[in-house]
Design a protein around this motif. Structure first.
Motif, PDB file in Angstrom:
ATOM      1  N   LEU A 208       0.830  -1.209   0.000  1.00 18.77           N
ATOM      2  CA  LEU A 208       0.000   0.000   0.000  1.00 18.77           C
ATOM      3  C   LEU A 208       0.862   1.255   0.000  1.00 18.77           C
TER       4      LEU A 208
ATOM      5  N   TRP B 209      -5.787  -4.886   8.252  1.00 22.17           N
ATOM      6  CA  TRP B 209      -6.690  -3.886   7.698  1.00 22.17           C
ATOM      7  C   TRP B 209      -6.820  -2.618   8.535  1.00 22.17           C
TER       8      TRP B 209
ATOM      9  N   LEU C 155      -5.444   0.679   7.255  1.00 26.86           N
ATOM     10  CA  LEU C 155      -6.123   1.478   6.231  1.00 26.86           C
ATOM     11  C   LEU C 155      -6.710   2.765   6.798  1.00 26.86           C
TER      12      LEU C 155
ATOM     13  N   LEU D 149      -5.748   5.946  -1.446  1.00 33.01           N
ATOM     14  CA  LEU D 149      -5.949   4.674  -2.124  1.00 33.01           C
ATOM     15  C   LEU D 149      -7.370   4.173  -1.887  1.00 33.01           C
ATOM     16  N   HIS D 150      -7.904   3.492  -2.894  1.00 28.40           N
ATOM     17  CA  HIS D 150      -9.273   2.995  -2.800  1.00 28.40           C
ATOM     18  C   HIS D 150      -9.349   1.561  -3.307  1.00 28.40           C
ATOM     19  N   LEU D 151     -10.237   0.810  -2.731  1.00 28.94           N
ATOM     20  CA  LEU D 151     -10.520  -0.535  -3.215  1.00 28.94           C
ATOM     21  C   LEU D 151     -11.295  -0.425  -4.525  1.00 28.94           C
TER      22      LEU D 151
ATOM     23  N   PHE E  91      -6.000  -2.242  -4.688  1.00 30.97           N
ATOM     24  CA  PHE E  91      -6.057  -0.858  -4.236  1.00 30.97           C
ATOM     25  C   PHE E  91      -5.299   0.029  -5.215  1.00 30.97           C
TER      26      PHE E  91
ATOM     27  N   SER F 287     -13.460   3.819  -7.489  1.00 25.02           N
ATOM     28  CA  SER F 287     -14.179   2.637  -7.944  1.00 25.02           C
ATOM     29  C   SER F 287     -15.368   3.064  -8.789  1.00 25.02           C
TER      30      SER F 287
ATOM     31  N   LEU G  61     -13.946   2.769   1.786  1.00 32.12           N
ATOM     32  CA  LEU G  61     -12.718   2.223   1.184  1.00 32.12           C
ATOM     33  C   LEU G  61     -12.856   2.081  -0.311  1.00 32.12           C
TER      34      LEU G  61
END
Length: 270
Positions: A133, A159, A162, A170-172, A190, A195, A264
């Protein structure tokens, strides 16, 4: 080895000739597809950020799988079109992939990343999710991170990291592999990219819930979700449906008793 030409009337030769013709047609179609990718590159010349469209990719794969004639199966369609997608992506931007978190089976996590991003993509295993990450956070336009799934058992409760500010960019954007039968994916992708909704989406949220008000807050926000992991006072939440990064329902969660609510990201599978 017998290198003699096949005898006259060999029943295999017409089939081989037909395969050669089809291969020639495929070459032309592949070239045409990459030419269209080049047009996208030209139109995006002044845009910054990663050229990733996770929602469109899932929608495209679903359409292709639904329309695929026999004997094509879903796995074949996924493998071939992921190769085409990554080939087009390379013409827009070279993206490096860093992997972290596969303690029990690191080769499996590496293989998941390789299957998604293709044989020519540079992939490096950094061992720990936080290291992967961090690399993506430091190189937001050229690096993405593939980690073990945040709530996966047996990989350590990584986790909660995060919630750190250094990872807030950063994003899922995807759950990998895209095609899977389990409720939760094996890996998370990520990136410093938002998204996209594809239908049938699942969103992950982070929050501080010192007073255990999560379920009441979800009800007040009109969200269907559940706690999937907790490291007091942090809670990781799975929500049905697409929740945008700036979704106003996140503010409702805060007013209902949760602190530092962060979306996230979201993912969809084919």
């Amino acid at each position: 080895m017998n290198d003699a030409p096949p005898p006259p009337g060999d029943p295999l030769e017409p089939i081989r000739n037909e395969i050669d013709k089809i291969d020639d047609q495929l070459l032309v179609l592949f070239a045409q597809r990459l030419q269209q990718a080049d047009k996208l590159t030209a139109l995006k010349a002044n845009q910054t950020g990663l050229p990733l469209r996770p929602g469109r990719e899932v929608s495209m794969l679903r359409r292709l799988m639904a329309n695929a004639p026999a004997p094509l199966d879903r796995e074949f369609v996924l493998e071939q079109w992921r190769a085409l997608m990554t080939a087009g992506l390379r013409r827009q931007r070279i993206i490096d992939v860093v992997v972290g978190g596969g303690r029990g089976d690191p080769a499996r996590l590496f293989d998941v990343a390789r299957r998604h991003f293709g044989a020519r993509t540079r992939i490096k295993d950094l061992g720990e999710p936080q290291l992967a990450l961090q690399k993506a956070a430091e190189n937001p336009e050229t690096v993405v991170a593939v980690t073990s799934w945040p709530s996966a058992p047996g990989v350590g409760a990584w986790w909660p990291a995060l919630t750190e500010r250094r990872f807030h960019g950063l994003h899922l954007i995807a759950g990998l592999p895209l095609l899977g039968s389990t409720e939760e994916p094996e890996a998370a992708l990520f990136a410093a990219s938002p998204s996209e909704a594809a239908g049938g989406d699942i969103s992950l949220l982070l929050a501080f819930d010192p007073h255990h008000r999560l379920q009441r807050a979800l009800n007040e926000a009109g969200l269907m979700g559940k706690e999937i992991a907790r490291a007091e006072p942090r809670v990781l939440v799975r929500v049905d449906g697409f929740v945008a990064l700036d979704d106003p329902r996140a503010a409702v969660l805060s007013r209902a008793g949760l602190d530092s609510v962060r979306v996230l990201g979201s993912y969809a599978r084919v």
